[in-house]
Scaffold this motif. Structure first.
Motif, PDB file in Angstrom:
ATOM      1  N   TYR A  38       0.822  -1.205   0.000  1.00 55.75           N
ATOM      2  CA  TYR A  38       0.000   0.000   0.000  1.00 55.75           C
ATOM      3  C   TYR A  38       0.859   1.259   0.000  1.00 55.75           C
ATOM      4  O   TYR A  38       1.969   1.275   0.539  1.00 55.75           O
ATOM      5  CB  TYR A  38      -0.978  -0.006   1.184  1.00 55.75           C
ATOM      6  N   ALA A  39       0.338   2.269  -0.630  1.00 55.28           N
ATOM      7  CA  ALA A  39       1.004   3.578  -0.687  1.00 55.28           C
ATOM      8  C   ALA A  39      -0.010   4.561  -1.218  1.00 55.28           C
ATOM      9  O   ALA A  39      -0.944   4.182  -1.917  1.00 55.28           O
ATOM     10  CB  ALA A  39       2.199   3.517  -1.628  1.00 55.28           C
ATOM     11  N   PRO A  40       0.181   5.852  -0.894  1.00 53.18           N
ATOM     12  CA  PRO A  40      -0.727   6.852  -1.454  1.00 53.18           C
ATOM     13  C   PRO A  40      -0.686   6.851  -2.983  1.00 53.18           C
ATOM     14  O   PRO A  40       0.184   6.213  -3.579  1.00 53.18           O
ATOM     15  CB  PRO A  40      -0.172   8.164  -0.907  1.00 53.18           C
ATOM     16  N   ARG A  41      -1.576   7.615  -3.570  1.00 50.85           N
ATOM     17  CA  ARG A  41      -1.654   7.676  -5.019  1.00 50.85           C
ATOM     18  C   ARG A  41      -0.331   8.148  -5.619  1.00 50.85           C
ATOM     19  O   ARG A  41       0.362   8.989  -5.078  1.00 50.85           O
ATOM     20  CB  ARG A  41      -2.770   8.637  -5.444  1.00 50.85           C
ATOM     21  N   ARG A  42      -0.017   7.547  -6.748  1.00 50.43           N
ATOM     22  CA  ARG A  42       1.105   7.998  -7.592  1.00 50.43           C
ATOM     23  C   ARG A  42       2.496   7.802  -7.013  1.00 50.43           C
ATOM     24  O   ARG A  42       3.414   8.533  -7.341  1.00 50.43           O
ATOM     25  CB  ARG A  42       0.899   9.454  -7.964  1.00 50.43           C
ATOM     26  N   TYR A  43       2.607   6.822  -6.142  1.00 49.78           N
ATOM     27  CA  TYR A  43       3.932   6.505  -5.614  1.00 49.78           C
ATOM     28  C   TYR A  43       4.654   5.475  -6.500  1.00 49.78           C
ATOM     29  O   TYR A  43       5.824   5.207  -6.294  1.00 49.78           O
ATOM     30  CB  TYR A  43       3.812   5.942  -4.187  1.00 49.78           C
ATOM     31  N   GLY A  44       3.902   4.862  -7.405  1.00 49.43           N
ATOM     32  CA  GLY A  44       4.550   3.888  -8.296  1.00 49.43           C
ATOM     33  C   GLY A  44       4.238   2.438  -7.990  1.00 49.43           C
ATOM     34  O   GLY A  44       5.036   1.554  -8.311  1.00 49.43           O
ATOM     35  N   LYS A  45       3.081   2.182  -7.396  1.00 41.94           N
ATOM     36  CA  LYS A  45       2.720   0.793  -7.054  1.00 41.94           C
ATOM     37  C   LYS A  45       2.521  -0.069  -8.293  1.00 41.94           C
ATOM     38  O   LYS A  45       3.095  -1.142  -8.417  1.00 41.94           O
ATOM     39  CB  LYS A  45       1.409   0.748  -6.230  1.00 41.94           C
ATOM     40  N   LEU A 189      -2.878  -4.765  -3.844  1.00 43.47           N
ATOM     41  CA  LEU A 189      -2.302  -3.436  -3.731  1.00 43.47           C
ATOM     42  C   LEU A 189      -3.371  -2.372  -3.900  1.00 43.47           C
ATOM     43  O   LEU A 189      -4.441  -2.649  -4.453  1.00 43.47           O
ATOM     44  CB  LEU A 189      -1.166  -3.230  -4.723  1.00 43.47           C
ATOM     45  N   GLY A 190      -3.059  -1.188  -3.392  1.00 44.58           N
ATOM     46  CA  GLY A 190      -4.053  -0.143  -3.500  1.00 44.58           C
ATOM     47  C   GLY A 190      -3.566   1.181  -2.969  1.00 44.58           C
ATOM     48  O   GLY A 190      -2.555   1.259  -2.270  1.00 44.58           O
ATOM     49  N   SER A 191      -4.290   2.226  -3.327  1.00 47.96           N
ATOM     50  CA  SER A 191      -3.865   3.577  -2.974  1.00 47.96           C
ATOM     51  C   SER A 191      -4.733   4.210  -1.888  1.00 47.96           C
ATOM     52  O   SER A 191      -4.385   5.252  -1.360  1.00 47.96           O
ATOM     53  CB  SER A 191      -3.870   4.474  -4.215  1.00 47.96           C
ATOM     54  N   ARG A 192      -5.881   3.603  -1.590  1.00 46.21           N
ATOM     55  CA  ARG A 192      -6.670   4.156  -0.491  1.00 46.21           C
ATOM     56  C   ARG A 192      -6.155   3.453   0.765  1.00 46.21           C
ATOM     57  O   ARG A 192      -6.727   2.483   1.243  1.00 46.21           O
ATOM     58  CB  ARG A 192      -8.159   3.872  -0.718  1.00 46.21           C
ATOM     59  N   THR A 193      -5.037   3.987   1.267  1.00 45.64           N
ATOM     60  CA  THR A 193      -4.285   3.236   2.269  1.00 45.64           C
ATOM     61  C   THR A 193      -5.101   2.889   3.511  1.00 45.64           C
ATOM     62  O   THR A 193      -4.994   1.783   4.009  1.00 45.64           O
ATOM     63  CB  THR A 193      -3.019   4.009   2.687  1.00 45.64           C
ATOM     64  N   LEU A 195      -8.307   2.416   3.809  1.00 49.74           N
ATOM     65  CA  LEU A 195      -9.292   1.369   3.516  1.00 49.74           C
ATOM     66  C   LEU A 195      -8.618   0.004   3.417  1.00 49.74           C
ATOM     67  O   LEU A 195      -9.086  -0.992   3.956  1.00 49.74           O
ATOM     68  CB  LEU A 195     -10.007   1.652   2.186  1.00 49.74           C
ATOM     69  N   LEU A 196      -7.491   0.002   2.723  1.00 48.68           N
ATOM     70  CA  LEU A 196      -6.787  -1.251   2.505  1.00 48.68           C
ATOM     71  C   LEU A 196      -6.238  -1.813   3.823  1.00 48.68           C
ATOM     72  O   LEU A 196      -6.373  -3.001   4.119  1.00 48.68           O
ATOM     73  CB  LEU A 196      -5.649  -0.998   1.511  1.00 48.68           C
ATOM     74  N   LYS A 197      -5.657  -0.913   4.619  1.00 49.76           N
ATOM     75  CA  LYS A 197      -5.104  -1.380   5.896  1.00 49.76           C
ATOM     76  C   LYS A 197      -6.214  -1.925   6.789  1.00 49.76           C
ATOM     77  O   LYS A 197      -6.041  -2.919   7.471  1.00 49.76           O
ATOM     78  CB  LYS A 197      -4.356  -0.241   6.601  1.00 49.76           C
ATOM     79  N   ASP A 198      -7.353  -1.256   6.743  1.00 52.26           N
ATOM     80  CA  ASP A 198      -8.482  -1.716   7.553  1.00 52.26           C
ATOM     81  C   ASP A 198      -8.924  -3.122   7.139  1.00 52.26           C
ATOM     82  O   ASP A 198      -9.216  -3.967   7.983  1.00 52.26           O
ATOM     83  CB  ASP A 198      -9.662  -0.739   7.403  1.00 52.26           C
ATOM     84  N   MET A 199      -8.915  -3.383   5.847  1.00 49.05           N
ATOM     85  CA  MET A 199      -9.343  -4.709   5.373  1.00 49.05           C
ATOM     86  C   MET A 199      -8.490  -5.826   5.950  1.00 49.05           C
ATOM     87  O   MET A 199      -8.971  -6.924   6.187  1.00 49.05           O
ATOM     88  CB  MET A 199      -9.228  -4.789   3.843  1.00 49.05           C
ATOM     89  N   PHE A 200      -7.194  -5.515   6.134  1.00 50.69           N
ATOM     90  CA  PHE A 200      -6.278  -6.571   6.561  1.00 50.69           C
ATOM     91  C   PHE A 200      -5.909  -6.519   8.038  1.00 50.69           C
ATOM     92  O   PHE A 200      -5.274  -7.424   8.546  1.00 50.69           O
ATOM     93  CB  PHE A 200      -5.007  -6.543   5.695  1.00 50.69           C
ATOM     94  N   SER A 201      -6.306  -5.445   8.718  1.00 55.25           N
ATOM     95  CA  SER A 201      -5.922  -5.420  10.128  1.00 55.25           C
ATOM     96  C   SER A 201      -7.104  -5.189  11.071  1.00 55.25           C
ATOM     97  O   SER A 201      -6.905  -5.021  12.272  1.00 55.25           O
ATOM     98  CB  SER A 201      -4.816  -4.395  10.358  1.00 55.25           C
ATOM     99  N   ALA A 211      -2.428 -11.575   5.239  1.00 55.24           N
ATOM    100  CA  ALA A 211      -1.268 -11.283   4.399  1.00 55.24           C
ATOM    101  C   ALA A 211      -0.348 -10.320   5.130  1.00 55.24           C
ATOM    102  O   ALA A 211      -0.772  -9.594   6.021  1.00 55.24           O
ATOM    103  CB  ALA A 211      -1.713 -10.661   3.086  1.00 55.24           C
ATOM    104  N   MET A 212       0.916 -10.333   4.717  1.00 51.20           N
ATOM    105  CA  MET A 212       1.863  -9.402   5.298  1.00 51.20           C
ATOM    106  C   MET A 212       1.650  -8.026   4.668  1.00 51.20           C
ATOM    107  O   MET A 212       1.331  -7.939   3.481  1.00 51.20           O
ATOM    108  CB  MET A 212       3.261  -9.896   4.969  1.00 51.20           C
ATOM    109  N   LEU A 213       1.816  -6.970   5.461  1.00 56.32           N
ATOM    110  CA  LEU A 213       1.618  -5.628   4.917  1.00 56.32           C
ATOM    111  C   LEU A 213       2.947  -4.954   4.616  1.00 56.32           C
ATOM    112  O   LEU A 213       3.859  -4.992   5.443  1.00 56.32           O
ATOM    113  CB  LEU A 213       0.835  -4.759   5.908  1.00 56.32           C
ATOM    114  N   LEU A 214       3.042  -4.382   3.440  1.00 54.39           N
ATOM    115  CA  LEU A 214       4.266  -3.664   3.072  1.00 54.39           C
ATOM    116  C   LEU A 214       3.909  -2.271   2.584  1.00 54.39           C
ATOM    117  O   LEU A 214       3.094  -2.099   1.684  1.00 54.39           O
ATOM    118  CB  LEU A 214       4.997  -4.434   1.965  1.00 54.39           C
ATOM    119  N   ASN A 215       4.543  -1.289   3.221  1.00 55.51           N
ATOM    120  CA  ASN A 215       4.266   0.097   2.863  1.00 55.51           C
ATOM    121  C   ASN A 215       5.325   0.572   1.868  1.00 55.51           C
ATOM    122  O   ASN A 215       6.509   0.473   2.127  1.00 55.51           O
ATOM    123  CB  ASN A 215       4.320   0.923   4.158  1.00 55.51           C
TER     124      ASN A 215
END
Ligand code: ATP
Ligand code: MG
Length: 373
Positions: A38-45, A189-193, A195-201, A211-215
């Motif tokens: 996960y990362a904010p928008r436009r970081y290159g995911k 992967l996703g940019s709405r950090t 929301l995504l973190k909430d789904m997995f934690s 799953a393991m989380l990587l920022n």
């Protein structure tokens, strides 16, 4: 040709650094584990993940990439996912179609020929068939195709968008099936950090702890400087290190904006054979602010007056927004009201929350606000 690219997946000479992240992601997935990136928008995911998949494919994995941005229903998921799986399955398309016909209930697969005469996978629905069965079968399809000698890696981009489909308990079905997959690894992967973190934690969510989380962080300044200097030098343009650093800092090191501003500067200087200065960077940012101003005004006009005040305060103070000083300076009300405004900016993707500060997702928008409000 402009040596800078933005807004698309970048590869080859336009892609730099990310070596450590690449290794880390590859080894997690090839080791059979799932990962959330996960990362904010436009970081290159997306660019990074496309590179990961390309390399894994060269190493013998079967890879599939699906973007949830374009998925709006259970049916559209089935359609897009089946097609991606069929097209990446290493067997001939005829063989794949036959296998899919046996494995998936509710559809009749077929081969169609596209405009260039190339055979493509297609299917039609069987009237009255249970769509849930089809969905379950398709989710299990990669595991049916994979073997321990031929493992699959699947990337779901903008995965948080799955929540749009939650009325159909999609998240639960997906999780309950893929947890049994032995020869398939998943990368979410996703940019709405948030929301995504909430789904997995969040304990109450289907994917909790699965799953393991990587920022993914921005790119180290040193590599960005090197890239800028190298790309400009192809046209004999010099950008001194301190000027390159100024460019990178002015937009918080976000990879997309580095390339965007550099592309704009290149246009300004290409026929002039001059060395790039801070003035060029300020001009380029000014031009981009102008280009985007209609959009920004629209965004601002949608805000209440209170929310406008909070945005201005955020421009000048990314930390300590709730201190007496800042509250007074920007004429803000109760902290709870300010907090509510910030929360909705985060939900809308305007603001990103890092450990203890708030940053604009789009640093150019911040510069626009400073100039205009
Ligand atoms: N490793 C990189 N090397 C060079 N440029 C990059 C890199 N990663 C990202 N960029 C720049 O950022 C832009 C956006 O990249 P990408 O689409 O991969 O990011 P993203 O995080 O998936 O964005 P979004 O949130 O919009 O989906 C690219 O077009 C490119 O200009
Ligand atoms: Mg992306």
């Amino acid at each position: 040709m402009n040596p800078f690219k933005y807004g698309k997946i970048v590869e080859g000479e336009y892609f730099y650094d990310r070596k450590d992240e690449l290794l880390r992601i590859k080894s997690t997935l090839s080791g059979g584990n799932n990962l959330v990136l996960y990362a904010p928008r436009r970081y290159g995911k997306s660019s990074l993940v496309k590179k990961v998949l390309k390399e894994l494919k060269n190493e013998g994995f079967v890879t599939v990439y699906l973007d949830f941005m374009s998925i709006y229903s259970r049916e559209s998921f089935i359609k897009a996912y089946t097609k991606e799986i069929a097209q990446n399955e290493p067997n001939s398309i005829e063989k794949t179609v036959k296998k899919i016909a046996k494995l998936i209930r509710g559809i009749v697969p077929s081969i169609i020929f596209n405009n260039q005469g190339i055979p493509e996978f297609s299917f039609s629905w069987i009237d009255g068939a249970e769509k849930v069965e089809t969905l379950e079968d398709i989710i299990d399809l990669p595991e049916k195709f994979a073997t321990n000698k031929k493992q699959w890696v699947i990337a779901f981009d903008e995965f948080q968008e799955i929540t749009k489909l939650n009325g159909e308990s999609f998240e639960k079905i997906l999780r309950s099936l893929i947890q049994h997959h032995k020869n398939v690894s998943y990368l979410f992967l996703g940019s709405r950090t948030h929301l995504l973190k909430d789904m997995f934690s969040n304990k109450n969510r289907a994917f909790y702890n699965s799953a393991m989380l990587l920022n993914l962080d921005t790119i180290n300044k040193k590599y960005s400087v090197r890239y800028l200097r190298k790309q400009f030098s192809k046209d004999d343009i010099v950008i001194p290190t301190d000027v390159a650093e100024y460019l990178i800092s002015s937009i918080n090191s976000i990879p997309y904006y580095i390339q965007f501003i550099a592309a704009e500067i290149w246009q300004q200087v290409i026929n002039k054979k001059v060395e790039i200065t801070i003035q060029h960077i300020d001009n380029a940012i000014e031009t981009i602010v102008e280009l985007k101003s209609d959009y920004y005004w629209e965004l601002i006009n949608k805000q209440t007056n209170y929310r406008k005040k909070v945005l201005i305060a955020l421009c000048h103070s990314s930390t300590g927004l709730f201190s007496k000083e800042v509250t007074k300076k920007f004429n803000l009300g109760a902290n709870s009201t300010t907090q509510k405004a910030i929360s909705s900016f985060i939900t809308e993707g305007i603001i990103e929350h890092f450990n203890d500060n708030y940053e604009f997702s789009d640093p150019i928008f911040r510069l626009f606000l400073i100039k205009n409000l």
